[in-house]
Write a protein that holds these residues in place. Structure first.
Motif, mmCIF file in Angstrom:
data_model
loop_
_atom_site.group_PDB
_atom_site.id
_atom_site.type_symbol
_atom_site.label_atom_id
_atom_site.label_comp_id
_atom_site.label_asym_id
_atom_site.label_seq_id
_atom_site.Cartn_x
_atom_site.Cartn_y
_atom_site.Cartn_z
ATOM 1 N N ASP A 189 0.576 -0.932 -0.444
ATOM 2 C CA ASP A 189 0.237 0.333 -0.143
ATOM 3 C C ASP A 189 0.972 1.178 -0.346
ATOM 4 O O ASP A 189 1.201 1.961 1.187
ATOM 5 N N PRO A 190 1.092 2.047 -1.374
ATOM 6 C CA PRO A 190 2.346 3.050 -1.363
ATOM 7 C C PRO A 190 1.797 4.240 -0.121
ATOM 8 O O PRO A 190 2.488 4.869 0.678
ATOM 9 N N LYS A 191 0.117 4.943 -0.039
ATOM 10 C CA LYS A 191 -0.086 5.763 0.514
ATOM 11 C C LYS A 191 -0.012 5.319 1.800
ATOM 12 O O LYS A 191 0.732 6.571 2.518
ATOM 13 N N ALA A 192 -0.076 4.284 2.299
ATOM 14 C CA ALA A 192 0.164 3.664 3.948
ATOM 15 C C ALA A 192 1.579 4.108 4.154
ATOM 16 O O ALA A 192 2.309 4.273 5.067
ATOM 17 N N TYR A 193 2.540 3.053 3.281
ATOM 18 C CA TYR A 193 3.803 3.577 2.992
ATOM 19 C C TYR A 193 4.388 4.920 3.521
ATOM 20 O O TYR A 193 5.469 4.913 4.082
ATOM 21 N N LEU A 194 3.779 5.320 2.615
ATOM 22 C CA LEU A 194 4.583 6.945 2.499
ATOM 23 C C LEU A 194 3.838 7.769 3.856
ATOM 24 O O LEU A 194 4.565 8.252 4.618
ATOM 25 N N VAL A 195 2.513 7.259 4.497
ATOM 26 C CA VAL A 195 1.978 8.288 5.403
ATOM 27 C C VAL A 195 3.489 8.026 6.637
ATOM 28 O O VAL A 195 3.420 8.378 7.429
ATOM 29 N N ARG A 196 3.442 6.368 6.508
ATOM 30 C CA ARG A 196 4.258 6.029 7.038
ATOM 31 C C ARG A 196 5.574 6.738 7.667
ATOM 32 O O ARG A 196 6.321 6.899 8.645
ATOM 33 N N ILE A 197 6.353 6.644 6.230
ATOM 34 C CA ILE A 197 7.603 7.578 6.524
ATOM 35 C C ILE A 197 7.722 8.842 6.858
ATOM 36 O O ILE A 197 8.184 9.054 7.467
ATOM 37 N N VAL A 198 7.041 9.783 6.144
ATOM 38 C CA VAL A 198 6.315 10.776 6.476
ATOM 39 C C VAL A 198 5.741 11.259 8.111
ATOM 40 O O VAL A 198 6.728 12.237 8.315
ATOM 41 N N SER A 199 5.134 10.070 8.617
ATOM 42 C CA SER A 199 4.857 10.360 9.935
ATOM 43 C C SER A 199 5.972 10.485 10.679
ATOM 44 O O SER A 199 6.068 11.212 12.009
ATOM 45 N N ASN A 200 6.356 9.304 10.568
ATOM 46 C CA ASN A 200 8.031 8.998 11.471
ATOM 47 C C ASN A 200 8.819 10.285 11.401
ATOM 48 O O ASN A 200 9.636 10.569 12.295
ATOM 49 N N VAL A 201 9.481 10.824 10.071
ATOM 50 C CA VAL A 201 10.244 12.183 10.251
ATOM 51 C C VAL A 201 9.843 13.365 10.493
ATOM 52 O O VAL A 201 10.711 13.621 10.791
ATOM 53 N N ALA A 202 8.558 12.717 10.496
ATOM 54 C CA ALA A 202 8.138 14.374 11.135
ATOM 55 C C ALA A 202 8.030 14.460 12.614
ATOM 56 O O ALA A 202 8.865 16.025 13.284
ATOM 57 N N MET A 203 7.921 13.106 13.089
ATOM 58 C CA MET A 203 8.242 13.567 14.045
ATOM 59 C C MET A 203 9.541 13.318 14.719
ATOM 60 O O MET A 203 9.971 13.923 15.636
ATOM 61 N N ASP A 204 10.525 13.133 14.623
ATOM 62 C CA ASP A 204 11.804 12.674 14.668
ATOM 63 C C ASP A 204 12.300 14.418 14.456
ATOM 64 O O ASP A 204 13.093 15.361 14.719
ATOM 65 N N ARG A 205 11.812 15.555 13.814
ATOM 66 C CA ARG A 205 12.057 16.588 13.597
ATOM 67 C C ARG A 205 11.789 17.670 14.572
ATOM 68 O O ARG A 205 12.025 18.203 15.157
ATOM 69 N N LEU A 206 10.416 17.272 15.285
ATOM 70 C CA LEU A 206 9.627 17.499 15.779
ATOM 71 C C LEU A 206 10.571 17.783 16.997
ATOM 72 O O LEU A 206 10.831 19.265 17.688
ATOM 73 N N ARG A 207 11.219 16.376 17.103
ATOM 74 C CA ARG A 207 12.072 16.260 18.238
ATOM 75 C C ARG A 207 12.842 17.629 17.803
ATOM 76 O O ARG A 207 13.842 17.723 19.851
ATOM 77 N N SER A 208 13.763 17.323 17.231
ATOM 78 C CA SER A 208 15.160 18.064 17.310
ATOM 79 C C SER A 208 14.808 19.511 17.078
ATOM 80 O O SER A 208 15.139 20.643 18.216
#
Length: 308
Positions: free
Chosen positions: A60-79
């Motif tokens: 499921d490309p949509k679910a895969y991409l949302v997972r990637i961007v959500s985790n990247v965004a959370m990491d960026r938010l912590r920083s």
């Protein structure tokens, strides 16, 4: 399109799949981060991961991409949180120009409003991501659990905490667009005319003004509270230059800003500031968010309209 960091040319259908979901990815990242620049970086990171992934394992490309961007965004938010601890004055989200479609969709407009994004700043990165995916995009708890790589039980708990926190700090009220525009126009006219009496009529008694200059332009370093103080602050604006721009040389545009009616001030060839008003259930101004940090005005200056 070539793969980032290599000379490999990606198949056109893979580029197309990413393009189909790019707007969604930006929308998720912006709501998690409150920054258009950081959201664009998160989307770019998602592209890099997508272009190098074993896509035979992606059902499921949509679910895969949302997972990637959500985790990247959370990491960026912590920083980003650590950097924001030393920020000069109040920190406000980066404003973006939105479409009329966003303004007409009450849920979409509320989810990118300055008022809500400010409240979301007080959530943990996980709570914020879960809240965004559930409330703004309607993902199921199972889908969110996959996206943020947590158990469904922990996601439900995070969603409950986030929802209670948001509801306690921001009563859900959304003024209709006609009222928003009317109050914004009257507010601007009173401000430029130095009309304190009209300002007092428009402002709620406990109104709060947040100004974000980031230490780069002169702004109030603490929130200004109370109708009298806020009215006096704005009445004085019309009589003095701002960052070297005389009021007579300043252009003012009413635009769709973060899902509602906002004001963009320009002069000397640049965007100077943005202003958004949050109304209470009586139609009076309960909160004002004024962003003047030039680093946060690039998305507005670029005149890119986001359909989010």
């Amino acid at each position: 399109m070539t793969d980032a960091g290599t000379d490999q040319v990606l198949p056109e259908h893979l580029v197309q799949v990413f393009g189909e979901h790019r707007n969604l990815l930006f929308s998720v990242a912006y709501r998690i981060l409150g920054s258009a620049a950081d959201a664009e970086d998160a989307v770019q990171d998602a592209w890099v991961k997508w272009s190098s992934a074993d896509r035979s394992q992606v059902a499921d490309p949509k679910a895969y991409l949302v997972r990637i961007v959500s985790n990247v965004a959370m990491d960026r938010l912590r920083s980003a949180r650590s950097r924001r601890e030393t920020y000069v004055g109040p920190w406000l989200p980066e404003p973006i120009l939105t479409s009329a479609d966003t303004a007409e969709d009450v849920a979409a407009a509320d989810s990118v409003s300055m008022a809500l994004l400010v409240v979301l700043e007080t959530l943990s990165p996980l709570e914020r991501a879960v809240f965004v995916l559930k409330e703004a995009f309607g993902f199921s708890y199972g889908e969110i659990a996959d996206a943020v790589e947590r158990s469904e039980a922990s996601v439900r708990q995070a969603a409950h905490r986030a929802r209670e926190h948001v509801q306690a700090r921001r009563p859900r009220f959304h003024a209709d667009r006609a009222r928003q525009r009317d109050v914004t126009e009257r507010f601007f006219a009173a401000t430029t005319g130095g009309d304190i009496n009209t300002l007092m009529q428009l402002l709620a008694p406990d109104v709060t003004l947040w100004t974000d200059g980031g230490g780069k332009v002169r702004q109030a370093l603490r929130p200004v509270t109370g109708a009298e103080r806020v009215a006096a602050w704005f009445a004085a604006i019309g009589s003095r230059s701002y960052e070297g721009v005389d009021p007579a040389d300043m252009a003012v545009d009413l635009v769709d800003l973060n899902g509602g009616v906002g004001i963009v001030f320009s002069g000397a060839g640049r965007v100077i500031a943005t202003l958004t008003l949050d109304l209470d259930d009586t139609g009076r101004v309960a909160a004002i968010h004024n962003v003047a940090n030039p680093d946060k005005l690039r998305a507005v200056a670029a005149r890119t309209i986001h359909h989010i």
